[in-house]
Design a protein around this motif. Structure first.
Motif, PDB file in Angstrom:
ATOM      1  N   MET A  42      15.390  53.188  56.150  1.00  0.00           N
ATOM      2  CA  MET A  42      14.527  53.311  54.972  1.00  0.00           C
ATOM      3  C   MET A  42      15.209  54.016  53.813  1.00  0.00           C
ATOM      4  SD  MET A  42      10.753  54.059  56.531  1.00  0.00           S
ATOM      5  CE  MET A  42      10.009  52.934  57.715  1.00  0.00           C
ATOM      6  N   ARG A  43      16.172  54.871  54.110  1.00  0.00           N
ATOM      7  CA  ARG A  43      16.854  55.585  53.026  1.00  0.00           C
ATOM      8  C   ARG A  43      17.660  54.624  52.149  1.00  0.00           C
ATOM      9  NH1 ARG A  43      19.721  56.864  57.675  1.00  0.00           N
ATOM     10  NH2 ARG A  43      21.858  56.029  57.739  1.00  0.00           N
ATOM     11  N   ASP A  44      17.976  53.415  52.670  1.00  0.00           N
ATOM     12  CA  ASP A  44      18.743  52.437  51.911  1.00  0.00           C
ATOM     13  C   ASP A  44      17.861  51.538  51.047  1.00  0.00           C
ATOM     14  OD1 ASP A  44      21.016  53.398  53.113  1.00  0.00           O
ATOM     15  OD2 ASP A  44      21.171  51.778  54.579  1.00  0.00           O
ATOM     16  N   TRP A  45      16.552  51.563  51.276  1.00  0.00           N
ATOM     17  CA  TRP A  45      15.670  50.641  50.559  1.00  0.00           C
ATOM     18  C   TRP A  45      15.698  50.935  49.070  1.00  0.00           C
ATOM     19  CZ3 TRP A  45      10.541  50.349  53.860  1.00  0.00           C
ATOM     20  CH2 TRP A  45      10.871  49.889  55.153  1.00  0.00           C
ATOM     21  N   ARG A  46      15.731  49.875  48.292  1.00  0.00           N
ATOM     22  CA  ARG A  46      15.796  50.021  46.841  1.00  0.00           C
ATOM     23  C   ARG A  46      14.419  50.347  46.287  1.00  0.00           C
ATOM     24  NH1 ARG A  46      18.479  45.527  42.969  1.00  0.00           N
ATOM     25  NH2 ARG A  46      20.368  46.492  43.766  1.00  0.00           N
ATOM     26  N   MET A  47      14.259  51.582  45.853  1.00  0.00           N
ATOM     27  CA  MET A  47      12.992  51.999  45.258  1.00  0.00           C
ATOM     28  C   MET A  47      13.024  51.866  43.739  1.00  0.00           C
ATOM     29  SD  MET A  47      12.145  55.243  47.747  1.00  0.00           S
ATOM     30  CE  MET A  47      13.852  55.667  48.059  1.00  0.00           C
ATOM     31  N   ILE A  48      14.232  51.769  43.187  1.00  0.00           N
ATOM     32  CA  ILE A  48      14.420  51.539  41.758  1.00  0.00           C
ATOM     33  C   ILE A  48      15.142  50.217  41.601  1.00  0.00           C
ATOM     34  CG2 ILE A  48      15.562  52.352  39.671  1.00  0.00           C
ATOM     35  CD1 ILE A  48      13.275  54.111  40.472  1.00  0.00           C
ATOM     36  N   ASP A  49      14.614  49.322  40.783  1.00  0.00           N
ATOM     37  CA  ASP A  49      15.242  48.019  40.572  1.00  0.00           C
ATOM     38  C   ASP A  49      16.352  48.166  39.535  1.00  0.00           C
ATOM     39  OD1 ASP A  49      15.867  45.358  39.672  1.00  0.00           O
ATOM     40  OD2 ASP A  49      14.053  44.706  40.714  1.00  0.00           O
ATOM     41  N   GLU A  50      17.595  48.127  40.006  1.00  0.00           N
ATOM     42  CA  GLU A  50      18.730  48.389  39.125  1.00  0.00           C
ATOM     43  C   GLU A  50      18.879  47.324  38.048  1.00  0.00           C
ATOM     44  OE1 GLU A  50      23.307  49.997  39.416  1.00  0.00           O
ATOM     45  OE2 GLU A  50      22.122  49.660  41.212  1.00  0.00           O
ATOM     46  N   ASP A  51      18.533  46.082  38.362  1.00  0.00           N
ATOM     47  CA  ASP A  51      18.637  45.019  37.358  1.00  0.00           C
ATOM     48  C   ASP A  51      17.718  45.300  36.174  1.00  0.00           C
ATOM     49  OD1 ASP A  51      20.530  43.582  38.748  1.00  0.00           O
ATOM     50  OD2 ASP A  51      19.053  42.371  39.819  1.00  0.00           O
ATOM     51  N   VAL A  52      16.481  45.665  36.473  1.00  0.00           N
ATOM     52  CA  VAL A  52      15.518  45.957  35.406  1.00  0.00           C
ATOM     53  C   VAL A  52      15.993  47.148  34.581  1.00  0.00           C
ATOM     54  CG1 VAL A  52      13.156  46.658  34.881  1.00  0.00           C
ATOM     55  CG2 VAL A  52      13.589  44.970  36.664  1.00  0.00           C
ATOM     56  N   VAL A  53      16.509  48.177  35.249  1.00  0.00           N
ATOM     57  CA  VAL A  53      17.035  49.342  34.546  1.00  0.00           C
ATOM     58  C   VAL A  53      18.160  48.925  33.605  1.00  0.00           C
ATOM     59  CG1 VAL A  53      18.294  51.520  34.820  1.00  0.00           C
ATOM     60  CG2 VAL A  53      16.378  50.987  36.330  1.00  0.00           C
ATOM     61  N   SER A  54      19.078  48.097  34.118  1.00  0.00           N
ATOM     62  CA  SER A  54      20.209  47.639  33.319  1.00  0.00           C
ATOM     63  C   SER A  54      19.748  46.840  32.110  1.00  0.00           C
ATOM     64  CB  SER A  54      21.149  46.796  34.185  1.00  0.00           C
ATOM     65  OG  SER A  54      22.194  46.255  33.413  1.00  0.00           O
ATOM     66  N   TRP A  55      18.779  45.973  32.314  1.00  0.00           N
ATOM     67  CA  TRP A  55      18.267  45.165  31.203  1.00  0.00           C
ATOM     68  C   TRP A  55      17.652  46.040  30.130  1.00  0.00           C
ATOM     69  CZ3 TRP A  55      15.422  41.660  35.209  1.00  0.00           C
ATOM     70  CH2 TRP A  55      16.368  40.858  35.856  1.00  0.00           C
ATOM     71  N   ARG A  56      16.925  47.075  30.538  1.00  0.00           N
ATOM     72  CA  ARG A  56      16.275  47.946  29.555  1.00  0.00           C
ATOM     73  C   ARG A  56      17.306  48.666  28.708  1.00  0.00           C
ATOM     74  NH1 ARG A  56      14.990  50.006  25.880  1.00  0.00           N
ATOM     75  NH2 ARG A  56      13.191  51.322  25.364  1.00  0.00           N
ATOM     76  N   PHE A  57      18.423  49.066  29.300  1.00  0.00           N
ATOM     77  CA  PHE A  57      19.425  49.801  28.559  1.00  0.00           C
ATOM     78  C   PHE A  57      20.261  48.907  27.652  1.00  0.00           C
ATOM     79  CE2 PHE A  57      18.515  53.250  31.511  1.00  0.00           C
ATOM     80  CZ  PHE A  57      18.630  54.350  30.692  1.00  0.00           C
TER      81      PHE A  57
END
Length: 239
Positions: free
Chosen positions: A74-89
């Protein structure tokens, strides 16, 4: 093949059922084959394949040849969507966004640095120092400068040992990508930031949590001050 509304609804239901089975530990370490799961949920192989792919994208599963679909810790599960974060920046930063970035960093990084000072392994410390030395020896615009900066912050977050802080790395990397080019336009701006990073690394290596916390906060405040000066007093609101 694009799924219709009915199939997408089924995918959501299957995902929910799979997640329930995983968190309740009904499947063990390896999921049953897709055909078995399709019969269990009474859905087509297409729907099951899509549901599994959604969990794969969230780092919940791992497909390995001759082993099958392994359930990841469970510690590996993606809780933050990196793609969405990247798009916002990618978007042009506005006043409120820059303010929010600074406030977020001030909330996460000082605490993570303090924990890293307490919990970092010898290997963690070596990796943090190596990333910092690479950063120190490069300049904005040079190959490897941005990656060294993001790697340093990522390794510190990892060394905190806190899985939530570790997954905040996507947002921190986005923030660094945003402010780096702005700071590099200021005379002495970048070297001041690098020196501030050095104070953080030194405190972590000394196993001094409160010093690490204070150094991280000072580093973020310096970034805010540099942004004020580089852009205008109106761009970033006072802390």
């Amino acid at each position: 093949m694009e799924l219709g509304n009915k199939e997408r609804s089924l995918v959501s239901k299957v995902m929910d059922g799979l997640i329930s089975g995983i968190v309740e530990e009904r499947y063990g370490a390896i999921l049953p084959p897709q055909d078995v799961l399709s019969k269990e949920f009474d859905v087509s192989r297409t729907v099951m394949r899509e549901a599994l792919s959604m969990l794969l994208a969230r780092h919940m599963l791992d497909v390995r040849p001759k082993i099958g679909t392994r359930i990841r810790p469970m510690r590996d599960w993606r809780m933050i969507d990196e793609d969405v974060v990247s798009w916002r920046f990618r978007a042009k930063p506005d006043k409120n966004f820059l303010r929010d970035v600074i406030e977020f960093r001030a909330l996460i990084e000082p605490a993570a640095c303090a924990l890293a000072a307490e919990r970092a392994s010898t290997a963690d410390l070596t990796g943090i120092r190596e990333a910092y030395e690479t950063l120190r020896q490069t300049s904005p615009g040079e190959a490897g400068c941005e990656s060294a900066d993001t790697l340093l912050h990522t390794r510190i977050l990892a060394a905190s040992g806190n899985q939530f802080y570790q997954q905040m790395a996507a947002i921190i990397r986005g923030a660094l990508t945003l402010v780096g080019p702005i700071l590099s336009q200021r005379e002495d701006g970048w070297i001041n930031v690098v020196n501030a990073h050095g104070s953080v690394v030194d405190a972590i290596e000394r196993r001094a949590p409160e010093d690490a916390r204070a150094a991280a906060m000072a580093m973020i405040e310096l970034t805010a001050d540099e942004l004020h000066s580089a852009l205008s007093p109106e761009v970033v609101e006072p802390r």
